[in-house]
Motif scaffolding. Structure first.
Motif, PDB file in Angstrom:
ATOM      1  N   SER A  17      86.745  24.163 -35.823  1.00 28.31           N
ATOM      2  CA  SER A  17      86.216  23.940 -37.302  1.00 28.31           C
ATOM      3  C   SER A  17      85.046  24.821 -37.295  1.00 28.31           C
ATOM      4  O   SER A  17      84.341  24.776 -36.315  1.00 28.31           O
ATOM      5  CB  SER A  17      86.470  22.578 -37.519  1.00 28.31           C
ATOM      6  OG  SER A  17      85.888  22.238 -38.798  1.00 28.31           O
ATOM      7  N   ILE A  19      81.494  25.888 -37.503  1.00 32.82           N
ATOM      8  CA  ILE A  19      80.651  26.990 -36.732  1.00 32.82           C
ATOM      9  C   ILE A  19      81.409  27.471 -35.345  1.00 32.82           C
ATOM     10  O   ILE A  19      81.322  28.696 -35.151  1.00 32.82           O
ATOM     11  CB  ILE A  19      79.242  26.283 -36.269  1.00 32.82           C
ATOM     12  CG1 ILE A  19      78.347  26.170 -37.544  1.00 32.82           C
ATOM     13  CG2 ILE A  19      78.485  27.265 -35.558  1.00 32.82           C
ATOM     14  CD1 ILE A  19      77.172  25.082 -37.406  1.00 32.82           C
ATOM     15  N   ASP A  38      88.799  22.477 -27.934  1.00 32.35           N
ATOM     16  CA  ASP A  38      88.656  21.446 -29.098  1.00 32.35           C
ATOM     17  C   ASP A  38      89.653  20.190 -28.531  1.00 32.35           C
ATOM     18  O   ASP A  38      90.777  20.389 -28.006  1.00 32.35           O
ATOM     19  CB  ASP A  38      88.916  22.052 -30.353  1.00 32.35           C
ATOM     20  CG  ASP A  38      88.128  20.999 -31.513  1.00 32.35           C
ATOM     21  OD1 ASP A  38      88.352  20.129 -31.899  1.00 32.35           O
ATOM     22  OD2 ASP A  38      87.245  21.886 -31.956  1.00 32.35           O
ATOM     23  N   ASP A  55      88.785  16.835 -24.526  1.00 30.77           N
ATOM     24  CA  ASP A  55      87.605  16.146 -25.197  1.00 30.77           C
ATOM     25  C   ASP A  55      86.509  16.194 -24.397  1.00 30.77           C
ATOM     26  O   ASP A  55      86.420  16.245 -23.057  1.00 30.77           O
ATOM     27  CB  ASP A  55      87.951  14.574 -25.234  1.00 30.77           C
ATOM     28  CG  ASP A  55      87.068  13.755 -26.024  1.00 30.77           C
ATOM     29  OD1 ASP A  55      85.769  13.903 -25.785  1.00 30.77           O
ATOM     30  OD2 ASP A  55      87.414  12.833 -27.028  1.00 30.77           O
ATOM     31  N   TYR A 148      71.831  11.234 -34.660  1.00 29.93           N
ATOM     32  CA  TYR A 148      71.961  12.484 -34.692  1.00 29.93           C
ATOM     33  C   TYR A 148      70.719  13.271 -34.283  1.00 29.93           C
ATOM     34  O   TYR A 148      70.703  14.157 -33.500  1.00 29.93           O
ATOM     35  CB  TYR A 148      72.569  12.969 -36.241  1.00 29.93           C
ATOM     36  CG  TYR A 148      72.913  14.526 -36.023  1.00 29.93           C
ATOM     37  CD1 TYR A 148      73.993  14.927 -35.653  1.00 29.93           C
ATOM     38  CD2 TYR A 148      71.926  15.521 -36.661  1.00 29.93           C
ATOM     39  CE1 TYR A 148      74.454  16.228 -35.652  1.00 29.93           C
ATOM     40  CE2 TYR A 148      72.448  16.785 -36.859  1.00 29.93           C
ATOM     41  CZ  TYR A 148      73.683  17.094 -36.286  1.00 29.93           C
ATOM     42  OH  TYR A 148      74.032  18.251 -36.450  1.00 29.93           O
ATOM     43  N   LYS A 152      70.132  15.706 -31.220  1.00 33.91           N
ATOM     44  CA  LYS A 152      69.959  17.216 -30.923  1.00 33.91           C
ATOM     45  C   LYS A 152      68.465  17.501 -30.410  1.00 33.91           C
ATOM     46  O   LYS A 152      68.351  18.542 -29.770  1.00 33.91           O
ATOM     47  CB  LYS A 152      69.892  17.709 -32.483  1.00 33.91           C
ATOM     48  CG  LYS A 152      70.970  17.611 -33.146  1.00 33.91           C
ATOM     49  CD  LYS A 152      72.240  18.487 -32.231  1.00 33.91           C
ATOM     50  CE  LYS A 152      73.668  18.243 -33.000  1.00 33.91           C
ATOM     51  NZ  LYS A 152      74.545  19.068 -32.192  1.00 33.91           N
ATOM     52  N   VAL A 179      74.652  23.820 -42.843  1.00 33.48           N
ATOM     53  CA  VAL A 179      75.475  25.032 -42.767  1.00 33.48           C
ATOM     54  C   VAL A 179      77.061  24.482 -43.565  1.00 33.48           C
ATOM     55  O   VAL A 179      77.212  23.337 -43.397  1.00 33.48           O
ATOM     56  CB  VAL A 179      76.187  25.370 -41.191  1.00 33.48           C
ATOM     57  CG1 VAL A 179      77.103  26.550 -41.453  1.00 33.48           C
ATOM     58  CG2 VAL A 179      74.687  25.530 -40.467  1.00 33.48           C
ATOM     59  N   THR A 181      80.291  23.524 -43.596  1.00 31.68           N
ATOM     60  CA  THR A 181      81.293  23.370 -42.554  1.00 31.68           C
ATOM     61  C   THR A 181      82.010  21.842 -43.153  1.00 31.68           C
ATOM     62  O   THR A 181      81.348  21.037 -44.004  1.00 31.68           O
ATOM     63  CB  THR A 181      80.689  23.111 -41.131  1.00 31.68           C
ATOM     64  OG1 THR A 181      80.167  21.847 -41.143  1.00 31.68           O
ATOM     65  CG2 THR A 181      79.983  24.076 -40.908  1.00 31.68           C
TER      66      THR A 181
HETATM   67  N1  LIG Z   1      77.113  21.608 -40.439  1.00 25.94           N
HETATM   68  C1  LIG Z   1      75.855  21.491 -40.170  1.00 25.94           C
HETATM   69  O1  LIG Z   1      75.122  21.487 -41.260  1.00 25.94           O
HETATM   70  C2  LIG Z   1      75.046  21.603 -38.828  1.00 25.94           C
HETATM   71  C3  LIG Z   1      73.714  21.932 -38.716  1.00 25.94           C
HETATM   72  C4  LIG Z   1      73.000  22.032 -37.571  1.00 25.94           C
HETATM   73  C5  LIG Z   1      73.926  22.062 -36.271  1.00 25.94           C
HETATM   74  N2  LIG Z   1      75.229  21.801 -36.545  1.00 25.94           N
HETATM   75  C6  LIG Z   1      75.781  21.570 -35.347  1.00 25.94           C
HETATM   76  O2  LIG Z   1      77.059  22.485 -35.247  1.00 25.94           O
HETATM   77  C7  LIG Z   1      77.948  22.073 -34.217  1.00 25.94           C
HETATM   78  C8  LIG Z   1      79.427  22.314 -35.181  1.00 25.94           C
HETATM   79  O3  LIG Z   1      79.427  21.482 -36.228  1.00 25.94           O
HETATM   80  P1  LIG Z   1      80.158  21.727 -37.813  1.00 25.94           P
HETATM   81  O4  LIG Z   1      79.191  21.648 -38.951  1.00 25.94           O
HETATM   82  O5  LIG Z   1      80.956  23.081 -37.265  1.00 25.94           O
HETATM   83  O6  LIG Z   1      81.236  20.639 -37.324  1.00 25.94           O
HETATM   84  P2  LIG Z   1      82.899  20.486 -37.618  1.00 25.94           P
HETATM   85  O7  LIG Z   1      83.259  19.100 -37.691  1.00 25.94           O
HETATM   86  O8  LIG Z   1      83.354  21.623 -38.568  1.00 25.94           O
HETATM   87  O9  LIG Z   1      83.643  20.910 -36.259  1.00 25.94           O
HETATM   88  C9  LIG Z   1      83.219  20.297 -34.981  1.00 25.94           C
HETATM   89  C10 LIG Z   1      84.263  20.702 -34.068  1.00 25.94           C
HETATM   90  O10 LIG Z   1      83.841  20.048 -32.885  1.00 25.94           O
HETATM   91  C11 LIG Z   1      85.454  19.230 -32.611  1.00 25.94           C
HETATM   92  N3  LIG Z   1      84.802  18.000 -31.710  1.00 25.94           N
HETATM   93  C12 LIG Z   1      84.214  16.777 -31.948  1.00 25.94           C
HETATM   94  N4  LIG Z   1      83.901  15.903 -31.029  1.00 25.94           N
HETATM   95  C13 LIG Z   1      84.802  16.505 -30.182  1.00 25.94           C
HETATM   96  C14 LIG Z   1      85.113  16.099 -28.668  1.00 25.94           C
HETATM   97  N5  LIG Z   1      84.502  14.725 -28.214  1.00 25.94           N
HETATM   98  N6  LIG Z   1      85.789  17.015 -27.930  1.00 25.94           N
HETATM   99  C15 LIG Z   1      86.083  18.100 -28.400  1.00 25.94           C
HETATM  100  N7  LIG Z   1      85.941  18.570 -29.515  1.00 25.94           N
HETATM  101  C16 LIG Z   1      85.170  17.777 -30.464  1.00 25.94           C
HETATM  102  C17 LIG Z   1      85.906  18.744 -33.836  1.00 25.94           C
HETATM  103  O11 LIG Z   1      87.345  18.664 -33.679  1.00 25.94           O
HETATM  104  C18 LIG Z   1      85.618  20.015 -34.574  1.00 25.94           C
HETATM  105  O12 LIG Z   1      86.659  20.860 -34.629  1.00 25.94           O
HETATM  106  C19 LIG Z   1      77.735  20.702 -34.056  1.00 25.94           C
HETATM  107  O13 LIG Z   1      77.160  20.366 -32.814  1.00 25.94           O
HETATM  108  C20 LIG Z   1      76.603  20.237 -35.351  1.00 25.94           C
HETATM  109  O14 LIG Z   1      75.847  19.013 -34.699  1.00 25.94           O
HETATM  110  C21 LIG Z   1      75.850  21.661 -37.790  1.00 25.94           C
END
Ligand SMILES: NC(=O)c1ccc[n+]([C@@H]2O[C@H](COP(=O)([O-])OP(=O)(O)OC[C@H]3O[C@@H](n4cnc5c(N)ncnc54)[C@H](O)[C@@H]3O)[C@@H](O)[C@H]2O)c1
Length: 239
Positions: A17, A19, A38, A55, A148, A152, A179, A181
């Motif tokens: 999913s 990023i 994932d 996981d 959170y 980070k 972002v 997502t």
């Molecule tokens: N979306 C934002 O605004 C944003 C901003 C800054 C940083 N981030 C960081 O970017 C990263 C990706 O976030 P995203 O927005 O794409 O989120 P998302 O929810 O779209 O994707 C996260 C993915 O991680 C997987 N995941 C979660 N826990 C897991 C586990 N225990 N084991 C295996 N897989 C696991 C989920 O199944 C999912 O596919 C995260 O670390 C998030 O904190 C996101």
């Protein structure tokens, strides 16, 4: 700019999913061979792609998944840690259960640690690179984001420590603001569609990740790349 990532063996966590998925697609477009890890189903197929179900909080499943990807591709050149959760965003600290705090730290910090731990021998052999997803939340906050933000901040500190601990491997992290997502949509909803609110695309983040994974950034190590449209650069000075 030529990234010269063709043929590189890359592991991306959180590949199902947002990023992580964008990073998988960007590395494949550069001709890299990609393993996606994932706990959810990853919507990618192809000869250069291997999906591994794991996981990141479960050390045995991480070790097996990392071994499967390195075995398939004959090693590992790059690890990208995207798997993460936002946790109880919007909950005041006095109402945040310790278990919720711990759950966020376990996925966002311990999960990144375990993946790098088990990839380290291959990355060292390849003189490879790690790129971890931190967040602008390592440096700034909104109310109700204590778990959170703490997680980070820990990723930024761990990035520096890993860069020192793994002298043959470059380790950096990216720190994007919001972002678009599924995670951000769940937390913020329609705010993301407000043109006054700066929102970045997953491809913006993937561009930073690929640059930091490539030899073009060979002098950058132990750093946190903050990409927030300059929001954090503005002082409170009334002008
Ligand atoms: N979306 C934002 O605004 C944003 C901003 C800054 C940083 N981030 C960081 O970017 C990263 C990706 O976030 P995203 O927005 O794409 O989120 P998302 O929810 O779209 O994707 C996260 C993915 O991680 C997987 N995941 C979660 N826990 C897991 C586990 N225990 N084991 C295996 N897989 C696991 C989920 O199944 C999912 O596919 C995260 O670390 C998030 O904190 C996101």
């Amino acid at each position: 700019m030529r990234l010269d990532l063709a043929g590189k063996a890359v592991l991306v966590t959180g590949a199902a999913s947002g990023i992580g998925l964008a990073c998988v697609e960007a590395f494949l477009a550069e001709g890299a061979r990609v393993g996606g890890l994932d706990r959810a189903t990853i919507p990618v197929v192809g000869d250069d792609f291997l999906a591994v179900h794991a996981d990141v909080t479960d050390e045995r499943s991480v070790a097996a998944a990392v071994g499967a990807v390195a075995g398939r591709f004959g090693g590992l050149d790059v690890v990208v840690g995207c798997a993460g959760i936002s946790g109880p965003v919007g909950t005041p600290v006095a109402e945040t259960p310790a278990a919720d705090f711990a759950a966020v730290m376990t996925v966002n910090v311990t999960g990144q640690f375990l993946v790098v731990k088990h990839a380290a021998p291959w990355l060292t052999e390849a003189r490879g690179a790690v790129v971890l997803l931190a967040s602008d939340s390592a440096f700034t906050s909104a109310p109700g984001m204590v778990p959170y933000c703490a997680s980070k901040g820990a990723v930024v500190a761990m990035t520096r420590a890993l860069a020192v601990d793994l002298p043959q491997v470059r380790v950096n992290c990216v720190c994007p603001s919001v972002v678009d997502t599924p995670m951000a949509r769940d937390d913020l909803g329609a705010v993301l569609d407000d043109p006054a609110f700066p929102v970045q695309a997953t491809e913006d983040v993937a561009s930073h990740v690929l640059y930091l994974a490539s030899a073009r950034s060979r002098t950058v190590n132990g750093q946190a790349v903050l990409a927030d449209f300059g929001v954090s650069a503005r002082s409170g000075f009334p002008a």
